[in-house]
Write an enzyme that holds these catalytic residues in place. Structure first.
Site, short mmCIF file in Angstrom:
data_model
loop_
_atom_site.label_atom_id
_atom_site.label_comp_id
_atom_site.label_asym_id
_atom_site.label_seq_id
_atom_site.Cartn_x
_atom_site.Cartn_y
_atom_site.Cartn_z
N ASP A 164 0.81 -1.20 0.00
CA ASP A 164 0.00 0.00 0.00
C ASP A 164 0.85 1.26 0.00
O ASP A 164 1.63 1.50 0.93
CB ASP A 164 -0.90 0.00 1.24
CG ASP A 164 -1.90 1.13 1.22
OD1 ASP A 164 -2.19 1.65 0.12
OD2 ASP A 164 -2.38 1.51 2.28
N ASP A 368 -2.22 6.88 -5.98
CA ASP A 368 -2.47 5.88 -4.95
C ASP A 368 -2.71 4.51 -5.57
O ASP A 368 -3.54 4.37 -6.48
CB ASP A 368 -3.68 6.29 -4.11
CG ASP A 368 -3.95 5.34 -2.96
OD1 ASP A 368 -2.97 4.93 -2.29
OD2 ASP A 368 -5.11 4.99 -2.73
#
Length: 488
Positions: A164, A368
């Site tokens: 992540d 992201d």
């Protein structure tokens, strides 16, 4: 000059302007992409291409190569989408779950940024009152969309780990478990690892945590809470991580004895953010603070996605845009988006000011890996959507679907022509393949424009728009690069 002469001059000027307008139109025709229509993908089959290191294998330290602080090399890993851990679900259900995770994640990122910019000064890390209260982190339900398999401890126990870019702290579930969610692998037992070591409360590593505490032995404790109510809490320690046949020692990570939430079978999380405790920052000298990934289009190829660390992760042929820094928050990767083109022409109402981050850290654009759908601040989205609708007015429209308000009925077709879409970052023009912005949402031939608007000032470039590109994070050079067809 007489009235006749004026009229003649005006007519001549009009003809010249019309000529140049027609010439421009001829030289710059409306640009289209061919979109091959593929159905919603089923859950991918999980097949790890790592014959040397089978699942749950234990490998002795002497068989591995150690990466020390004076070494620079490249590490490569396979990535798989979380859908691979939900193989019994239908394609429609998988897509619905993905949109649910996506909404929660976007909401949590916006909440985190809002709380950060509301502070008058950047938050100082370390222990503070109310350790047991929640500390919002930069990710939501499911933690991220992609996971890999790496070794933890000595000898290494191989575990599924979510990756992540919107999070920093690395952690794994550890025994003894006071409360743990269900995972695909056995729970990691630190007592069986020769390299596991606790971190003293007064150390710099412990002070680097946003929220830290001490146990009765004066050893460091950590806690991270997520926007959906998920939480991980336990001992903050150092441990060896093994990437195939390369091991990296003394990586600070959380050994979670109390973990709750929906992490979809993974054993923990490898934080790839920009913060002090992320994996790229911790391994700065050894891997030069460089990594890249290429997220394969699951509907087009069975080839797995990939993640690469080190100097070899940064391709020379990529186009680069500078990284910006939010003065209140160091986790996210901010970039400068200047505009968007549709059909080869800049959308006039999408101005750089719509994406500008102010001095307090409000607004801006982040890249992201864990958000799927790109969300643009609402005025920019409306302008983009209207330009795309105008350029695709010949296509049959379909009703809105979930967060998508621009959908098309392509039933019975195998391909269609759609307007091109180009993202104009500072120094880098990124032309998106058609599959990165028109995606299937059901099994009936409905495809939707995969952008959405947000009332927040923060825009997020999601992984649907990134798929197929090698996205290179060069923290040492403070830049992000994009290389098309990077998964080949």
């Amino acid at each position: 000059m007489g009235e006749k002469s004026k009229t003649t001059l005006l007519f001549s000027s009009s003809v010249i302007l019309l000529f140049f307008s027609l010439s421009a139109a001829v030289s710059s025709p409306f640009q289209l992409h061919s979109l091959l229509l593929r159905p919603l993908p089923s859950a991918p089959v999980l097949s790890w291409q790592d014959s040397d290191l089978p699942f749950n294998s234990l490998v002795e330290t002497s068989d591995l190569d150690t990466v020390n602080s004076n070494t620079s090399l490249g590490l490569q890993l396979e990535l798989h989408h979380l859908d691979a851990l939900s193989s019994e679900e239908t394609p429609e259900r998988l897509f619905d779950l993905r949109l649910q995770r996506d909404a929660l994640r976007a909401e949590t990122i916006n909440s985190l940024v809002s709380k950060a910019v509301a502070r008058k000064h950047p938050r100082a890390p370390g222990r503070r009152p109310g350790f047991s209260s929640s500390v919002i982190s930069g990710l939501a339900q499911g933690s991220g969309e992609y996971f890999t398999r790496l070794g933890v401890g000595t000898p290494p126990r191989y575990l599924y780990m979510v990756l992540d870019t919107g999070s920093d702290v690395i952690w794994v579930q550890c025994s003894p478990c006071k409360k743990c969610y269900s995972q695909s692998d056995p729970i990691f037992d630190p007592t069986k690892s020769r390299s596991f070591s606790g971190i003293p409360c007064g150390s710099q590593l412990c002070r680097s945590l946003d929220s830290s505490g001490c146990n009765h032995r004066r050893m460091c404790l950590y806690q991270v809470s997520y926007g959906d109510g998920s939480v991980t809490y336990g001992d903050f320690s150092t441990e060896t991580l093994t990437f195939r046949m390369n091991r990296i020692g003394r990586v600070a990570l959380g050994c979670g004895h109390n973990n709750q939430g929906l992490f979809v079978g993974a054993a923990g999380l490898l934080g790839l953010g920009r913060g002090r405790l992320s994996f790229p920052t911790q391994t700065g000298r050894r891997l030069n603070r460089k990594f890249s990934y290429c997220l394969a289009d699951r509907s087009a190829s069975s080839k797995p996605s990939s993640l690469l660390f080190g100097d070899t992760a940064i391709p020379r042929t990529a186009v680069f845009t500078p990284l910006l820094t939010n003065p209140k928050l160091d986790t996210f990767y901010y970039v400068q988006l200047l505009g968007i083109s549709v059909g080869g022409t800049r959308v006039p109402k999408i101005r750089p000011s719509l994406f500008k981050m102010d001095r307090d850290g409000n607004g801006g654009v982040i890249i992201d890996s864990g958000t799927s759908v790109t969300r643009l601040t609402r005025p920019a989205y409306i302008a983009l959507r209207n330009a795309f609708r105008l350029g695709s007015s010949n296509l049959k429209r379909a009703p809105a679907f979930s967060l998508f308000d621009t959908c098309y009925d392509f039933s019975g077709k195998t391909s269609v022509k759609v307007p091109t879409v180009v993202l104009h970052f500072r120094g880098a023009d990124v032309s998106l393949p058609a599959t990165n912005y028109l995606i299937p949402v059901d099994s009936s031939g409905t495809f939707c424009f995969a952008f959405a608007g947000t009332m927040s000032g923060l825009s997020i470039i999601g992984n649907i728009q990134q798929q197929g590109f090698l996205v290179a994070y060069d923290l040492a050079g403070s830049r992000i690069g994009f290389k098309p067809n990077g998964c080949a």
